[in-house]
Design an enzyme around this catalytic site. Structure first.
Site, PDB file in Angstrom:
ATOM      1  N   LYS A  80       0.870  -1.181   0.000  1.00 45.44           N
ATOM      2  CA  LYS A  80       0.000   0.000   0.000  1.00 45.44           C
ATOM      3  C   LYS A  80       0.902   1.225   0.000  1.00 45.44           C
ATOM      4  CE  LYS A  80      -3.957   1.826   2.674  1.00 45.44           C
ATOM      5  NZ  LYS A  80      -4.780   1.608   3.882  1.00 45.44           N
ATOM      6  N   SER A 155      -9.641   1.468   2.722  1.00 48.47           N
ATOM      7  CA  SER A 155      -8.763   2.270   1.894  1.00 48.47           C
ATOM      8  C   SER A 155      -7.672   1.475   1.166  1.00 48.47           C
ATOM      9  CB  SER A 155      -8.082   3.325   2.760  1.00 48.47           C
ATOM     10  OG  SER A 155      -7.292   2.697   3.764  1.00 48.47           O
ATOM     11  N   SER A 179     -10.027  -0.929   6.736  1.00 45.40           N
ATOM     12  CA  SER A 179      -9.354  -0.668   5.465  1.00 45.40           C
ATOM     13  C   SER A 179      -8.674  -1.870   4.826  1.00 45.40           C
ATOM     14  CB  SER A 179      -8.325   0.453   5.629  1.00 45.40           C
ATOM     15  OG  SER A 179      -8.985   1.690   5.702  1.00 45.40           O
TER      16      SER A 179
END
Lengths: 489, 480
Positions: A80, A155, A179
């Site tokens: 990420k 996310s 997330s």
């Protein structure tokens, strides 16, 4: 026969260790896939194919026997883009950090490098992890590989999409309120948020420090255990990381759940829950009982307060944590003649609307005269929420709930922030209590995956993996793959 | 009749701790150095780097708290103090808000031979900010400013007194005593000129007898003990004048201007920031182990008050001497070293407190910078005892030692300062003086004792101070 990029870590390990395939072959399969599908999926902000190829070559030179001693040797993965990578752009999907190249590696990069895994690139996310759909990324939204018209969740949406689209074998994401687990549910993956303190946050660009935790997104439960084996452990550079011994998580992967006591929190089956999701979760409960578990309803009475408490605490922390982005030392800087104007223009121009909204909310919650009524009260309720869990865990080994209230939705469908925030209803109480949770596939609604969440006591990741594995092995959900080839020609 | 006013003063003191590394990272705390060389991603506030507390800072805070008779918290935590300023890389400072590590202590000062307890409200730990280097005469006229983060995250203790001081002198004495204690603990360099000891004063006035506090102002920019006293004196006067003239006293921050000797308004309280303090989520709260506190208590060094008592008891010094000598650890060390080489404590005290301190003060030097060492001082005192030099000559020798750092014997020989004890040589001079001053001789014979002193002085003058005063006295008396 399946292509290399479609395989799991454990399947690839057999092939790599026996010398049937080389790291370069695995990497090439992934890079080819990225070339083929990423223009549509848009999972990546930054790709580093040359560095990845050089690394693969380097690993090959070690020889397969030496390589076999490293747990993730030759396995390509994505990070990420809120995990710092030395010398490689780390943007948090924000204009603010669009030019930020960290001079240091996050603890995760060090651990994965030491395990000889191969970084392929940095995956898209909601700006500073603020969102549940990856739509707040300042650069572009990421598509759900199961339906390119839909969001992958967030996310950690880029990380999840990259794994679901077989662009990488696994990915790391972070989870402050769901997330990792929401994208895992939306993309048909296994996603684990470990216990707060289980995995070092050193080098994670924080959204809400008391809630953030890093975890894996994988194609099955075995891979989750393998990645967790590598990333878990104490790190003196993260004062909240806990010196608890790391077991071999693969030793928990048993197909038997005899005598396991599972609580099913009544409040998690809330009015906003899609009845079709509820039905699939109830079927999963029956399956767990068939496997030997005892499932009973339990109450977590303060659940309804978790969402407002979560948003007060996370935004309060974020308002302060993101104060450092001011154009002075690094990152975006707006041109201006004086300091105050520079600060204002920098933050106005470089932060997106959701980040601004949360900074304003959090600043308000902490401001003089509001602190007691909002931030402090939220912290007190946080304690009550934690106590609910403590009481439940006095009776049960695990809790089970839906992960998300529905399946992945279309782009732009949830324009109202509140409806977006409701996606985290079942996931964010765990972050407030610091508990581990795992989401695994439990079925499909009109070809879109649905997630089942297991919740455990602190540091009971092993028990979570055991239940998840037993359930997974009794189903076929995790074997299904999105049909991207027709969409990406 | 004009109202009799009473001043109420409290001090907020910041001290940089002399730990090897910074409070939340491993960068060195060394003062100076090229800009931005003692920095890392942590103290530069780069994203993703987390604070890790330096245990030594907690230890030093506990030591300070014990020395200042504080209660040491069992549970303490760090909080974020949020404000934007370019010298603060994270735009929040890690400090302690509602649960500081030390609370409710006191410090005893001596003022006009009276002991007075000044309450310590709290001591808390925090990180220092960086520094702005303005490219121009001052911040207003600078074309641009540069940020130097060397000082960012250097550990600080903030020591907040109760508003227990009633005069500028008390404020100065309190700060001197506090500095002495911190020096004895060896936890800070306490150099006001380098900023490792910084002091702000809260000052208000009220009619004597009134219990409620008046509106206070906060005074900043005081860079020495003397400027603290001057600034507070000025501010008390200014407030009294304002009150007498019927003008309101505004709650505000005022800056001391050393050159013009006045305080000037910097900003009023209405513009004050809302710091939005909240507990630092990146650091777990601390539980201070009682056994550790006990261990640190056992390890505490002798502090100024105890050392002063010892000086009175062991060296038989008067209270005044003991107070001055022990108020600086280095001075007390110098004194004790000298005494061990020349075991006449009162004589050593007279020389150290008299001549040596006078020379140091004139040059604005610390005892640690003195070229006169305890060894040299003792050698010089031994020369007096042997009769090689007189006490008067010794002053000249000490001055020379102070200037050049040479041993006393070398100075005595080089300058021909040896005392004249030869009676036949001195008899000639004595006779000359008696002959030249018949009037004085007559006065003496009539019973004016003082006249003898004049005659001795004349002989000393003739011999350029080298005559032995004892011999001259004896010779004069026999002749008269």
């Amino acid at each position: 026969m399946a292509k290399l990029n479609q395989l799991t870590i454990h399947a690839l390990r057999d092939l790599l260790d026996s010398g049937q395939v080389s790291p370069t072959e695995v990497l090439d399969a992934c890079l080819k896939r990225i070339e083929q599908v990423d223009p549509q999926v848009k999972a990546f902000i930054t790709l580093i194919p040359e560095a990845a190829r050089a690394r693969a070559k380097q690993l090959e030179d070690l020889g397969k026997d030496k390589l076999a001693t490293h747990s993730l040797a030759g396995i390509p993965f994505a990070l990420k883009d809120n995990l710092c990578t030395k010398g490689i752009l780390t943007t948090c999907a924000s204009r603010m950090l669009a030019n930020f190249i960290p001079p240091y590696d996050s603890a995760m990069v060090e651990k994965l490098e030491a395990a000889c895994a191969i970084t392929i690139g940095k995956a898209n996310l909601d700006e500073f992890s603020m969102g549940s759909s990856t739509e707040t990324s300042s650069f572009f939204p990421t598509a759900n590989p199961w339906d390119l018209e839909r969001v992958p969740g967030g996310s950690s949406g880029g990380s999840a999409a990259a794994v679901a689209a077989d662009e990488v074998i696994f990915a790391l994401g972070s989870d402050a309120g769901g997330s990792l687990r929401i994208p895992a549910a939306f993309c048909g993956l296994v996603g684990m948020k470990p216990t707060y303190g289980r995995v070092s946050r050193y080098g994670l660009i924080s959204y809400a420090p008391s809630l953030d935790q890093i975890g894996p997104l994988t194609k099955d439960v075995t891979d989750c255990a393998l990645v967790l084996n590598t990333i878990a452990g104490h790190d003196a550079r993260d004062a909240n990381s806990v010196p608890v011994e790391v077991p071999d998580y693969t030793s928990f992967l048993k197909e038997d759940l005899q005598g396991l006591r599972i609580g099913v929190p009544r409040e998690y089956f809330f009015p906003g829950l899609d009845p079709r999701v509820k039905e699939l979760v109830q079927k999963a409960l029956l399956r767990l009982e068939e496997l030997g578990a005892i499932c009973e309803e339990v109450s977590l009475p303060h659940t309804e307060y978790a969402l407002p408490v979560y948003h007060l605490i996370s935004t309060a922390e974020a308002s302060s944590t993101l104060a450092r982005y001011d154009g002075v030392n690094y990152g975006y800087r707006a041109a201006a003649d004086d300091l105050d104007t520079m600060l204002q223009k920098t933050r106005t121009e470089a932060f997106g609307p959701e980040v601004k909204r949360r900074i304003i909310l959090g600043t308000y919650a902490l401001s003089s005269g509001c602190y007691d009524a909002y931030y402090l009260k939220a912290q007190k309720v946080r304690t009550l929420i934690k106590q609910d869990f403590d009481q439940a865990f006095a009776q049960y080994d695990l809790l089970v709930s839906p992960t998300a209230p529905g399946v992945a939705f279309s782009f732009g469908e949830k324009e109202d922030p509140l409806s977006m925030y409701l996606l985290d209803f079942c996931t964010n109480p765990l972050n407030l209590a610091g508990l581990p949770g795992i989401s695994i596939p439990c079925g499909f609604i009109q070809k879109m995956p649905v997630g089942l969440q297991f919740i455990g006591r602190p540091f009971s990741e092993g028990t979570l993996l055991q239940a998840a594995y037993a359930y997974e092995q009794s189903t076929e959900w995790h074997r299904q793959k999105p049909d991207l080839d027709n969409d990406c020609i | 009749m004009a109202t009799d006013y009473e001043a109420v003063i409290g001090l907020e003191v910041h001290v940089e701790l002399k730990t090897k590394s910074k409070i939340f990272c491993s960068c060195p705390t060394t003062f100076g150095g090229e800009s931005n060389t003692h920095v890392c991603p942590g103290c530069l506030g780069l994203p993703g780097v987390l604070p890790v507390l330096n245990r030594k800072v907690v230890e030093y805070a506990i030591k300070a708290g014990l020395a200042l008779n504080c209660e040491i918290a069992e549970f303490t935590k760090f909080d974020r103090k949020n404000y934007h300023y370019p010298d603060l890389p994270k735009n929040y400072q890690l400090s302690q808000f509602d649960l500081p590590i030390c609370q409710q202590g006191y410090l005893e000062i001596e003022i006009n031979d009276n002991q007075k307890k000044i309450g310590i409200n709290r001591i808390h730990m925090e990180e220092d900010a960086g520094k702005l280097v303005h490219q121009g005469d001052n911040i207003a006229r600078a074309e641009y400013s540069l940020v130097d983060c060397n000082r960012s995250s250097v550990p600080l203790l903030e020591i907040v007194s109760e508003p227990d001081m009633r005069s500028a002198e008390e404020a100065r004495v309190y700060l001197e005593k506090l500095k002495a204690i911190l020096e004895y603990l060896d936890i800070s360099d306490c150099k006001m000129e380098e900023g490792s000891l910084r002091c702000d004063a809260n000052v208000s006035i009220r009619p004597r007898g009134q219990r409620t506090l008046g509106t206070k102002t906060e005074i900043k920019n005081m860079n020495s003990f003397r400027s603290l006293q001057r600034a507070v004196e000025y501010e008390i006067e200014r407030q009294i004048d304002a009150k007498e003239a019927g003008e309101p006293i505004v709650q505000e921050t005022r800056g001391w201007d050393e050159v013009t000797g006045v305080t000037l308004s910097m900003r009023s309280k209405e513009e004050a920031d809302d710091y939005r303090y909240f507990p630092e989520p990146d650091l777990p709260p601390l539980r201070i182990d009682r056994a550790w506190v006990e261990e640190l208590q056992q390890q505490q060094p002798e502090l100024p008050a105890a050392r002063k008592e010892r000086f009175i008891q062991d060296y038989g010094l008067p209270n005044y001497d003991a107070e001055i000598l022990t108020n600086s650890r280095a001075l007390a060390d110098f004194y004790e070293a000298s005494c061990s080489l020349y075991p006449n404590p009162k004589v050593v005290s007279n020389w150290v407190m008299g001549e040596l301190l006078h020379l140091l003060n004139a040059e604005n030097l610390e005892i640690t910078q003195s070229r006169v060492t305890p060894e040299r001082l003792a050698e010089m005192l031994q020369l007096i005892d042997k009769g090689t030099i007189s006490g008067k000559l010794a002053k000249t020798v000490l001055e020379e030692m102070f200037k050049t750092g040479q041993p006393p014997q070398a100075i005595v020989q080089a300058k021909g300062l040896v005392q004249i004890t030869d009676e036949s040589a001195l008899t000639i001079v004595v006779d000359q003086v008696l002959e030249a001053n018949p009037k004085v001789v007559e006065d003496y014979r009539k019973g004016k004792g003082k006249a003898l002193g004049f005659l001795v002085g004349q002989v000393m003058k003739q011999t350029r101070g080298q005559a032995s005063p004892e011999v001259v006295n004896r010779l004069l008396k026999t002749r008269l």
